[in-house]
Scaffold this motif. Structure first.
Motif, short mmCIF file in Angstrom:
data_model
loop_
_atom_site.label_atom_id
_atom_site.label_comp_id
_atom_site.label_asym_id
_atom_site.label_seq_id
_atom_site.Cartn_x
_atom_site.Cartn_y
_atom_site.Cartn_z
N CYS A 1 -4.15 -7.86 -3.25
CA CYS A 1 -3.50 -6.92 -2.77
C CYS A 1 -2.37 -8.82 -2.72
O CYS A 1 -2.12 -9.38 -2.21
CB CYS A 1 -2.12 -5.35 -1.89
SG CYS A 1 -1.85 -5.81 -0.40
N PRO A 2 -0.91 -8.38 -3.26
CA PRO A 2 -0.20 -9.65 -3.12
C PRO A 2 -0.16 -9.69 -1.79
O PRO A 2 1.44 -10.72 -1.56
CB PRO A 2 0.83 -9.40 -4.56
CG PRO A 2 0.78 -8.05 -5.16
CD PRO A 2 -0.45 -7.33 -4.35
N THR A 3 0.58 -8.42 -0.76
CA THR A 3 1.01 -8.63 0.35
C THR A 3 2.44 -8.12 -0.05
O THR A 3 3.12 -8.23 -1.51
CB THR A 3 1.26 -9.28 1.11
OG1 THR A 3 2.22 -10.86 0.87
CG2 THR A 3 -0.53 -10.01 1.15
N CYS A 4 3.01 -7.87 0.64
CA CYS A 4 4.77 -7.30 0.55
C CYS A 4 5.06 -7.23 1.86
O CYS A 4 4.43 -6.91 3.67
CB CYS A 4 4.71 -6.40 -0.51
SG CYS A 4 4.78 -4.18 0.82
N ARG B 1 5.01 -3.96 4.40
CA ARG B 1 4.05 -3.33 4.98
C ARG B 1 3.06 -4.00 5.52
O ARG B 1 2.20 -3.35 5.85
CB ARG B 1 3.69 -2.24 3.93
CG ARG B 1 5.51 -1.27 3.80
CD ARG B 1 4.68 -0.31 2.70
NE ARG B 1 5.51 0.58 1.80
CZ ARG B 1 5.76 0.21 0.53
NH1 ARG B 1 5.03 -0.87 0.09
NH2 ARG B 1 6.47 0.95 -0.26
N LYS B 2 3.04 -5.51 5.07
CA LYS B 2 1.36 -5.81 5.58
C LYS B 2 1.29 -5.85 6.77
O LYS B 2 2.19 -5.63 7.45
CB LYS B 2 1.42 -6.83 4.67
CG LYS B 2 2.02 -8.13 5.53
CD LYS B 2 1.65 -9.59 4.62
CE LYS B 2 1.93 -10.56 5.53
NZ LYS B 2 3.67 -11.03 5.01
N MET C 1 -6.47 -5.32 1.23
CA MET C 1 -5.23 -4.96 1.10
C MET C 1 -5.28 -5.07 1.95
O MET C 1 -4.97 -4.64 3.14
CB MET C 1 -5.15 -2.99 0.76
CG MET C 1 -6.30 -2.59 -0.13
SD MET C 1 -5.79 -4.11 -1.83
CE MET C 1 -4.46 -3.01 -2.57
N GLY C 2 -2.96 -4.82 2.34
CA GLY C 2 -2.66 -5.56 3.35
C GLY C 2 -2.10 -4.20 3.90
O GLY C 2 -1.83 -4.70 5.43
N CYS C 3 -2.40 -3.33 3.92
CA CYS C 3 -1.98 -1.43 4.80
C CYS C 3 -2.94 -0.60 4.18
O CYS C 3 -3.08 -0.53 3.07
CB CYS C 3 -0.28 -1.94 4.84
SG CYS C 3 0.40 -1.17 3.16
N ASN D 1 -0.85 2.38 1.21
CA ASN D 1 -1.41 2.77 -0.85
C ASN D 1 -2.32 1.83 -0.90
O ASN D 1 -2.84 2.07 -1.81
CB ASN D 1 -0.26 1.85 -1.62
CG ASN D 1 1.55 2.47 -0.86
OD1 ASN D 1 0.97 4.06 -0.65
ND2 ASN D 1 2.29 1.44 -1.54
N GLY D 2 -2.97 0.95 -0.19
CA GLY D 2 -3.98 0.10 0.02
C GLY D 2 -5.45 1.38 -0.60
O GLY D 2 -5.70 0.58 -1.97
N GLU E 1 -4.43 2.17 -3.76
CA GLU E 1 -4.29 1.35 -4.73
C GLU E 1 -5.86 0.63 -5.48
O GLU E 1 -5.95 0.57 -6.56
CB GLU E 1 -3.29 0.44 -4.51
CG GLU E 1 -1.82 0.56 -4.04
CD GLU E 1 -1.09 -0.73 -3.56
OE1 GLU E 1 -1.56 -1.96 -3.31
OE2 GLU E 1 0.37 -0.28 -3.37
FE1 SF4 Z 1 2.04 -4.49 0.50
FE2 SF4 Z 1 0.08 -2.63 1.29
FE3 SF4 Z 1 0.18 -2.69 -1.23
FE4 SF4 Z 1 -0.53 -4.73 -0.14
S1 SF4 Z 1 -1.68 -2.44 -0.07
S2 SF4 Z 1 1.04 -4.06 -1.19
S3 SF4 Z 1 1.06 -4.34 2.26
S4 SF4 Z 1 1.42 -1.92 -0.01
#
Ligand code: SF4
Length: 360
Positions: free
Chosen positions: A269-272, A274-275, A307-309, A312-313, A316
């Motif tokens: 993931c591009p991170t945001c 929420r990571k 994935m960062g979290c 949604n990880g 997604e």
């Molecule tokens: Fe943000 Fe979590 Fe999606 Fe990564 S997986 S972009 S941290 S919401």
């Protein structure tokens, strides 16, 4: 629109539905046979399938015998200006020659090369390059179309068509074609038009693409757009870099357009905001661990998500076979096909992943 015709460079089929192959070119002095052979071996180990070597003089042509006896790859001789070098290269046993019929001194010389290649049963690659168009052709095309990129594309098509037709006059049809510009848009336009008019296999590349950062992007746009259209049978990513770097880029382009299936693909993931973990570091460590464990191709093919979290990880990354998603305390949720299998430390998750990917 994939090329109907097939040519063969050594054991590699090009066109006619064959898989898109990867080419590069040695950067050593061809007269130095052992350095050139070492370069070819390095390219082969990286995944190159066809190699081109420059043959600027008779000493380079003379070195071909030794290079060919050692080369693990089919070798194409790249000839300019002197058709006798093409004849020498063919006599040495090269698997293909690349000539520019416009610069080897007239019809008689082109005919001599075509006859020798025909007798040897090897193909000729001809091509148009935006840097060396026949005199006056671009001006003529500029008068016919308004857009500068259209005029250059049309000039490339006309130059390449003339070369194919000249060889056809001599009864030589084992011809692969390239239409190259340092401009990705021009390259795409020219190849689209040419592929509608001729059945010949096409060698794709954005020429003089530059240093790796810009060159890879330009090549991905130019080569990738055409491959998505179903145009192109062999590719070269021309970079101002060690030729081995071209192979890694070529593989990624082919994987990105679905022309090859990656064995191990990490999607991340591009991170945001929420990571919960350092996604960049985690993805890099995983890439290194997988590469080390797969040094001899020991792991099963898989797509792995980082994935960062956990919010949604897993969702997604449903398309992934396995994955990790950061969670509180610096730990990760390990999941398989979007289904959570529990919370683990990073090293526990890595062990699980390697165990899952190990061959039975
Ligand atoms: Fe943000 Fe979590 Fe999606 Fe990564 S997986 S972009 S941290 S919401």
């Amino acid at each position: 629109m994939a090329s109907e015709m097939k040519v063969r460079i050594g054991g590699v089929e090009i066109g006619g539905g064959a898989p898109v192959s990867i080419q590069s070119m040695t950067d050593t002095d061809t007269r130095d046979a052992s350095a050139t052979t070492a370069g070819i071996r390095a390219l082969s180990a990286a995944g190159c399938e066809i190699v081109r070597v420059a043959v600027p003089d008779e000493a380079a042509a003379a070195a071909l015998t030794e290079i060919l006896s050692e080369s693990p790859l089919p070798v194409v001789a790249d000839i300019h200006f002197d058709h006798t070098l093409a004849l020498s290269a063919i006599a040495a046993g090269v698997h293909g020659v690349r000539i520019n019929p416009g610069n080897i001194g007239g019809r008689g010389n082109v005919r001599a090369v075509a006859e020798a290649a025909g007798e040897a049963g090897i193909p000729i690659r001809v091509g148009a390059n935006s840097g060396s168009l026949p005199k006056g052709l671009l001006e003529k095309c500029s008068a016919e179309v308004a857009l500068e990129s259209d005029a250059m594309a049309l000039a490339l098509v006309e130059a390449a068509s003339a070369e194919v037709e000249l060889l056809d006059e001599f009864g030589f049809r084992d011809v692969k074609v390239s239409l190259k510009s340092s401009d990705a848009v021009v390259t795409v336009k020219a190849n689209r038009v040419f592929s509608e008019r001729f059945p010949n296999p096409l060698h794709l590349g954005v020429t003089e693409a530059g240093l790796p950062e810009r060159g890879v992007v330009k090549s991905a746009v130019g080569i990738g757009s055409l491959l998505v259209d179903g145009i192109g049978d062999t590719i070269r990513v021309s970079l101002t870099a060690d030729p081995v770097e071209e192979i890694a880029a070529a593989k990624l382009i082919l994987e990105s357009v679905g022309a090859r299936v990656p064995r191990l693909e990490i999607i991340s993931c591009p991170t945001c905001g929420r990571k919960e973990v350092d996604v960049v570091g985690l993805a890099e460590r995983m890439e290194r661990a997988l590469r080390a464990a797969d040094a001899s191709g020991d792991l099963k093919s898989a797509r792995i998500a980082v994935m960062g979290c956990p919010v949604n990880g897993p969702g997604e990354a449903k398309a992934a076979d396995y994955g990790v998603a950061g969670t509180s305390g610096g730990k990760v949720v390990f999941f398989e096909k979007g289904r959570s299998l529990g919370v683990f430390t990073e090293s526990e998750a890595m062990d699980r992943l390697l165990a899952a990917l190990g061959r039975d």
